[in-house]
Design an enzyme around this catalytic site. Structure first.
Site, PDB file in Angstrom:
ATOM      1  N   SER A   1       0.837  -1.194   0.000  1.00  0.00           N
ATOM      2  CA  SER A   1       0.000   0.000   0.000  1.00  0.00           C
ATOM      3  C   SER A   1       0.873   1.246   0.000  1.00  0.00           C
ATOM      4  CB  SER A   1      -0.894   0.014   1.246  1.00  0.00           C
ATOM      5  OG  SER A   1      -1.382   1.325   1.443  1.00  0.00           O
TER       6      SER A   1
ATOM      7  N   HIS B   1      -1.241  -1.112  -4.164  1.00  0.00           N
ATOM      8  CA  HIS B   1      -2.548  -0.822  -3.583  1.00  0.00           C
ATOM      9  C   HIS B   1      -2.623   0.690  -3.351  1.00  0.00           C
ATOM     10  CE1 HIS B   1      -6.036  -1.885  -0.972  1.00  0.00           C
ATOM     11  NE2 HIS B   1      -5.599  -0.936  -0.160  1.00  0.00           N
TER      12      HIS B   1
ATOM     13  N   ASP C   1      -4.759   3.737  -1.901  1.00  0.00           N
ATOM     14  CA  ASP C   1      -5.834   4.052  -0.954  1.00  0.00           C
ATOM     15  C   ASP C   1      -6.392   5.442  -1.233  1.00  0.00           C
ATOM     16  OD1 ASP C   1      -6.066   1.757   0.860  1.00  0.00           O
ATOM     17  OD2 ASP C   1      -3.985   2.198   1.344  1.00  0.00           O
TER      18      ASP C   1
ATOM     19  N   MET D   1      -9.019   8.177  -0.346  1.00  0.00           N
ATOM     20  CA  MET D   1      -9.880   8.559   0.793  1.00  0.00           C
ATOM     21  C   MET D   1     -10.402   9.974   0.572  1.00  0.00           C
ATOM     22  SD  MET D   1      -7.732   7.158   4.051  1.00  0.00           S
ATOM     23  CE  MET D   1      -6.719   5.680   3.956  1.00  0.00           C
TER      24      MET D   1
ATOM     25  N   HIS E   1      -8.344   1.131  -3.894  1.00  0.00           N
ATOM     26  CA  HIS E   1      -9.241   0.919  -2.757  1.00  0.00           C
ATOM     27  C   HIS E   1      -9.956   2.230  -2.483  1.00  0.00           C
ATOM     28  CE1 HIS E   1      -9.556  -0.176   1.819  1.00  0.00           C
ATOM     29  NE2 HIS E   1     -10.736  -0.105   1.232  1.00  0.00           N
TER      30      HIS E   1
ATOM     31  N   MET F   1     -12.110   4.400  -0.593  1.00  0.00           N
ATOM     32  CA  MET F   1     -12.767   4.679   0.690  1.00  0.00           C
ATOM     33  C   MET F   1     -13.481   6.017   0.565  1.00  0.00           C
ATOM     34  SD  MET F   1      -9.719   3.220   3.046  1.00  0.00           S
ATOM     35  CE  MET F   1      -8.591   3.275   1.677  1.00  0.00           C
TER      36      MET F   1
ATOM     37  N   MET G   1     -11.727  -6.071   5.508  1.00  0.00           N
ATOM     38  CA  MET G   1     -10.856  -5.122   6.224  1.00  0.00           C
ATOM     39  C   MET G   1     -10.466  -5.701   7.582  1.00  0.00           C
ATOM     40  SD  MET G   1     -10.222  -2.507   4.324  1.00  0.00           S
ATOM     41  CE  MET G   1      -9.349  -1.524   5.551  1.00  0.00           C
TER      42      MET G   1
ATOM     43  N   GLY H   1      -9.000   4.004   7.044  1.00  0.00           N
ATOM     44  CA  GLY H   1      -8.683   5.424   7.263  1.00  0.00           C
ATOM     45  C   GLY H   1      -7.208   5.716   7.446  1.00  0.00           C
ATOM     46  N   PHE H   2      -6.492   4.784   8.075  1.00  0.00           N
ATOM     47  CA  PHE H   2      -5.088   5.071   8.385  1.00  0.00           C
ATOM     48  C   PHE H   2      -4.239   3.815   8.279  1.00  0.00           C
ATOM     49  CE2 PHE H   2      -7.795   8.070  10.543  1.00  0.00           C
ATOM     50  CZ  PHE H   2      -7.204   9.290  10.212  1.00  0.00           C
TER      51      PHE H   2
ATOM     52  N   GLY I   1      -0.781   1.649   9.550  1.00  0.00           N
ATOM     53  CA  GLY I   1      -0.077   1.427  10.808  1.00  0.00           C
ATOM     54  C   GLY I   1      -0.940   1.025  11.992  1.00  0.00           C
TER      55      GLY I   1
ATOM     56  N   ASP J   1      -6.651  -6.373   4.437  1.00  0.00           N
ATOM     57  CA  ASP J   1      -6.017  -5.050   4.396  1.00  0.00           C
ATOM     58  C   ASP J   1      -6.036  -4.447   5.786  1.00  0.00           C
ATOM     59  OD1 ASP J   1      -5.125  -2.510   3.795  1.00  0.00           O
ATOM     60  OD2 ASP J   1      -6.863  -1.949   2.583  1.00  0.00           O
TER      61      ASP J   1
ATOM     62  N   GLY K   1      -2.739  -3.911   8.962  1.00  0.00           N
ATOM     63  CA  GLY K   1      -1.958  -4.584  10.000  1.00  0.00           C
ATOM     64  C   GLY K   1      -1.278  -5.867   9.569  1.00  0.00           C
TER      65      GLY K   1
ATOM     66  N   SER L   1       2.768  -0.309   6.122  1.00  0.00           N
ATOM     67  CA  SER L   1       3.909   0.033   6.980  1.00  0.00           C
ATOM     68  C   SER L   1       4.907  -1.113   7.109  1.00  0.00           C
ATOM     69  CB  SER L   1       3.415   0.497   8.355  1.00  0.00           C
ATOM     70  OG  SER L   1       2.412  -0.357   8.836  1.00  0.00           O
TER      71      SER L   1
HETATM   72  C1  DX5 Z   1      -6.307   1.603   5.671  1.00  0.00           C
HETATM   73  C2  DX5 Z   1      -5.845   1.282   4.271  1.00  0.00           C
HETATM   74  C3  DX5 Z   1      -4.723   0.341   4.184  1.00  0.00           C
HETATM   75  C4  DX5 Z   1      -3.437   0.800   4.826  1.00  0.00           C
HETATM   76  C5  DX5 Z   1      -2.783  -0.415   5.393  1.00  0.00           C
HETATM   77  O1  DX5 Z   1      -7.495   2.287   5.604  1.00  0.00           O
HETATM   78  O2  DX5 Z   1      -6.920   0.729   3.525  1.00  0.00           O
HETATM   79  O3  DX5 Z   1      -4.487  -0.073   2.843  1.00  0.00           O
HETATM   80  O4  DX5 Z   1      -2.526   1.418   3.951  1.00  0.00           O
HETATM   81  O5  DX5 Z   1      -1.662  -0.023   6.101  1.00  0.00           O
HETATM   82  P1  DX5 Z   1      -0.918  -0.996   7.103  1.00  0.00           P
HETATM   83  O6  DX5 Z   1      -0.458  -2.180   6.300  1.00  0.00           O
HETATM   84  O7  DX5 Z   1       0.183  -0.155   7.622  1.00  0.00           O
HETATM   85  O8  DX5 Z   1      -1.910  -1.403   8.156  1.00  0.00           O
HETATM   86 ZN    ZN Z   2      -6.469  -0.146   1.581  1.00  0.00          ZN
END
Ligand code: DX5
Ligand code: ZN
Length: 234
Positions: A9, A34, A36, A38, A76, A78, A147, A152-153, A155, A181, A183, A204
């Protein structure tokens, strides 16, 4: 039958260097990147949109290897009103459009719209959404996304309690691409792969690693072993 797909990502990439970051991931044998998207409405964060996808596509043109498209952009979305952005993402050079089930009133119509623009169609569910909503859609989808964090974020901590959803989907749909997707990394890939996920997003854990190529390889090998054990490998 499915195969392992590793999709770093770029939310965790250096945004001042996105083209190079994508090239780097593909050189390190990532299958997809990937992206993201948003909008600050569906999720409480703002990231990138079609103009950035379009610039990235110019920097990272599509190619072909062994009859397969390379440099695949997994978008993706969002966003609220996912219908609105389908033509622009197609025009910008996206390859797959993953909308959120929670953001649309008519998922079947949206899948048709996405496909009519030449994109692959995927549907994502947030942690609070039941996996059963995907059952009637699955035959029409190129991929389902479960998910494993609140979108949203990057890490955030992997939610292992989402694994029963992946197991239930895999039991019903052995040939479906199932993405996880949030963690994912070397510590969490084992449970996700054992549950039956074959498309792995990692932000991350890849971009933050000393040796991102080694992490990508580890993720792929783990998924490959699990799929083989289950007799699901392409
Ligand atoms: C979160 C995103 C993810 C994010 C995953 O809303 O959809 O794609 O980048 O990041 P890590 O792998 O750090 O959890
Ligand atoms: Zn994503």
């Amino acid at each position: 039958m499915v195969k392992p797909v590793i999709a770093p990502s770029i939310l965790s990439a250096d945004f001042s260097n996105l083209g190079c970051e994508c090239h780097k991931m593909f050189k390190l044998r990532a299958d997809w990147v990937h992206i993201d998207v948003m909008d600050g409405h569906f999720v409480p964060n703002l990231t990138m949109g079609p103009p950035i996808i379009s610039s990235l596509r110019k920097a990272v043109p599509r190619g072909e290897k062994d009859g397969q498209a390379t440099h695949f952009f997994d978008c993706h979305m969002m966003v609220a009103n996912p219908e609105q952005w389908v033509p622009e993402v197609a025009k910008a050079g996206g390859d797959q459009y993953t909308f959120h089930y929670e953001a649309t009133k008519d998922p079947v119509k949206l899948v048709e719209l996405i496909k009519s623009h030449g994109l692959k169609a995927a549907c994502a569910i947030k942690p609070g959404t039941s996996v059963e909503v995907l059952y009637p859609l699955a035959e029409k989808l190129d991929m389902a996304l479960v998910m494993t964090v609140e979108p949203g974020f990057g890490g955030q901590k992997f939610m292992a309690d989402m694994m029963p959803k992946v197991e239930a989907l895999r039991a019903k749909f052995p040939n479906l691409d199932i993405q996880v997707d949030g963690g994912l990394g070397k510590e969490t890939i084992g449970v996700a792969a054992d549950a039956g996920a074959n498309v792995i997003v990692a932000g991350s854990s890849v971009f933050g690693a000393k040796d991102p190529g080694e992490v990508i390889q580890f993720l792929r090998d783990t998924v490959q072993d699990s799929l083989k054990k289950k007799g699901l490998l392409d």
